[in-house]
Design a protein around this motif. Structure first.
Motif, PDB file in Angstrom:
ATOM      1  N   ASN A 181      -2.438   3.556  16.461  1.00  0.00           N
ATOM      2  CA  ASN A 181      -2.339   2.360  15.605  1.00  0.00           C
ATOM      3  C   ASN A 181      -0.868   2.013  15.404  1.00  0.00           C
ATOM      4  N   GLU A 232      -0.742   7.490  11.999  1.00  0.00           N
ATOM      5  CA  GLU A 232      -1.112   6.201  12.593  1.00  0.00           C
ATOM      6  C   GLU A 232      -0.631   6.115  14.038  1.00  0.00           C
ATOM      7  N   ARG A 276       4.931  -0.619  10.574  1.00  0.00           N
ATOM      8  CA  ARG A 276       5.152  -1.071   9.196  1.00  0.00           C
ATOM      9  C   ARG A 276       5.585   0.099   8.311  1.00  0.00           C
ATOM     10  N   GLU A 301       0.811  -1.219   0.000  1.00  0.00           N
ATOM     11  CA  GLU A 301       0.000   0.000   0.000  1.00  0.00           C
ATOM     12  C   GLU A 301       0.841   1.265   0.000  1.00  0.00           C
ATOM     13  N   THR A 302       2.161   1.124   0.259  1.00  0.00           N
ATOM     14  CA  THR A 302       3.035   2.300   0.289  1.00  0.00           C
ATOM     15  C   THR A 302       3.751   2.517  -1.037  1.00  0.00           C
ATOM     16  N   GLU A 349       1.932   9.618   6.960  1.00  0.00           N
ATOM     17  CA  GLU A 349       0.996   8.533   7.276  1.00  0.00           C
ATOM     18  C   GLU A 349       1.442   7.783   8.533  1.00  0.00           C
ATOM     19  N   GLU A 380       0.947  -0.787  15.378  1.00  0.00           N
ATOM     20  CA  GLU A 380       1.388  -1.850  14.482  1.00  0.00           C
ATOM     21  C   GLU A 380       1.462  -1.343  13.036  1.00  0.00           C
ATOM     22  N   ARG A 381       0.472  -0.609  12.638  1.00  0.00           N
ATOM     23  CA  ARG A 381       0.473  -0.041  11.277  1.00  0.00           C
ATOM     24  C   ARG A 381       1.571   1.015  11.144  1.00  0.00           C
TER      25      ARG A 381
END
Length: 267
Positions: A51, A46, A57, A30-31, A42, A53-54
């Motif tokens: 968030n 997050e 990543r 998605e990146t 982003e 965990e996201r």
């Protein structure tokens, strides 16, 4: 060929094709279409939303993309923080150790040290964490000692850092907590008749944490343990130090055997 056989063959082929398609497919990145600046924004959004965990990543991808740049260093630090908030302590420490090793002259080194101290810091440790009602593991103690050493490196190397005042407060807390823990263990041994073990732990507290308030009870335990062991000279020495250091100590008149409360509840 019978019709049913033909259908079975076609079904088998269809299943095989679907399996091959599943094996050959890869998760969509998605990146892939994001710029580094967009990816960083982003990741921060997050993390701000909890968030982690996201966010992890995204920060990992950004660090890999921008290796050797200041943005990579920033991503590395924020990745460590995201690991910390996600309760992935080992990963946070490994990331910070890597940063400290690779960037010893970074202007953000004081923050890296501060965050490393925080990762190992346990604010439920010792006196203020209801020490009398919990037994802390040796692992907790080791982490606290490592936290202290990191905070000490911070305040010695960067005394004017904005993180230094809080680090000093945490260092004091850790020292008092570790001393209280040693006394807690010494008291445990004493009440079970293990007087030599009690004397050793109390002596350890006196030697390692001489400025801690817990030393008052440590000295008392030391004198009482020596008394039970028949070591009168050592008993008298410990009592003299207790009287000189804490002339109004409740232990001089009451002790703790008549009152099972810990030392910080005697007043």
């Amino acid at each position: 060929m019978p019709l049913w056989g033909s259908r079975a063959g076609l079904g088998a082929v269809a299943v095989m094709l679907s399996l091959l398609a599943a094996c050959s497919s890869t998760p969509k990145d998605e990146t892939a279409g994001m710029s580094n600046e967009k990816l960083y924004a982003e990741a921060r959004d997050e993390a701000a939303a909890g968030n982690y965990e996201r966010a992890i990543r995204f920060y990992e991808r950004l660090e890999g993309r921008t290796a050797g740049t200041l943005m990579s260093q920033q991503a590395q630090l924020e990745l460590a923080y995201a690991y910390y908030r996600a309760n992935e302590k080992a990963q946070a420490l490994a990331t910070l150790d890597r940063f400290i090793k690779l960037h010893p002259s970074s202007p953000a080194l004081d923050y890296a040290l501060y965050l490393k101290g925080l990762v190992n810091f346990n604010d439920n440790l010792g006196l203020f964490g209801r020490l009398s009602r919990q037994d802390l593991s040796e692992r907790d103690q080791q982490a606290a000692k490592e936290s202290f050493q990191t905070f000490r490196q911070l305040v010695e190397q960067f005394p004017d850092s904005p993180y230094a005042p809080d680090a000093r407060l945490r260092m004091k807390y850790i020292v008092n907590s570790l001393a209280a823990y040693e006394v807690h263990v010494a008291r445990y041994y004493f009440r079970r008749g293990a007087y030599l073990a009690a004397a050793n732990r109390a002596q350890q507290a006196v030697q390692d944490y001489p400025e801690s308030p817990a030393i008052e009870e440590a000295l008392f335990l030391l004198s009482q343990s020596y008394d039970r062991l028949g070591l009168t000279q050592l008993r008298d020495d410990a009592q003299r130090v207790l009287k000189a250091s804490f002339p109004e100590s409740a232990f001089l008149t009451r002790g703790f055997e008549a009152d099972n409360r810990p030392w910080w509840q005697l007043w």
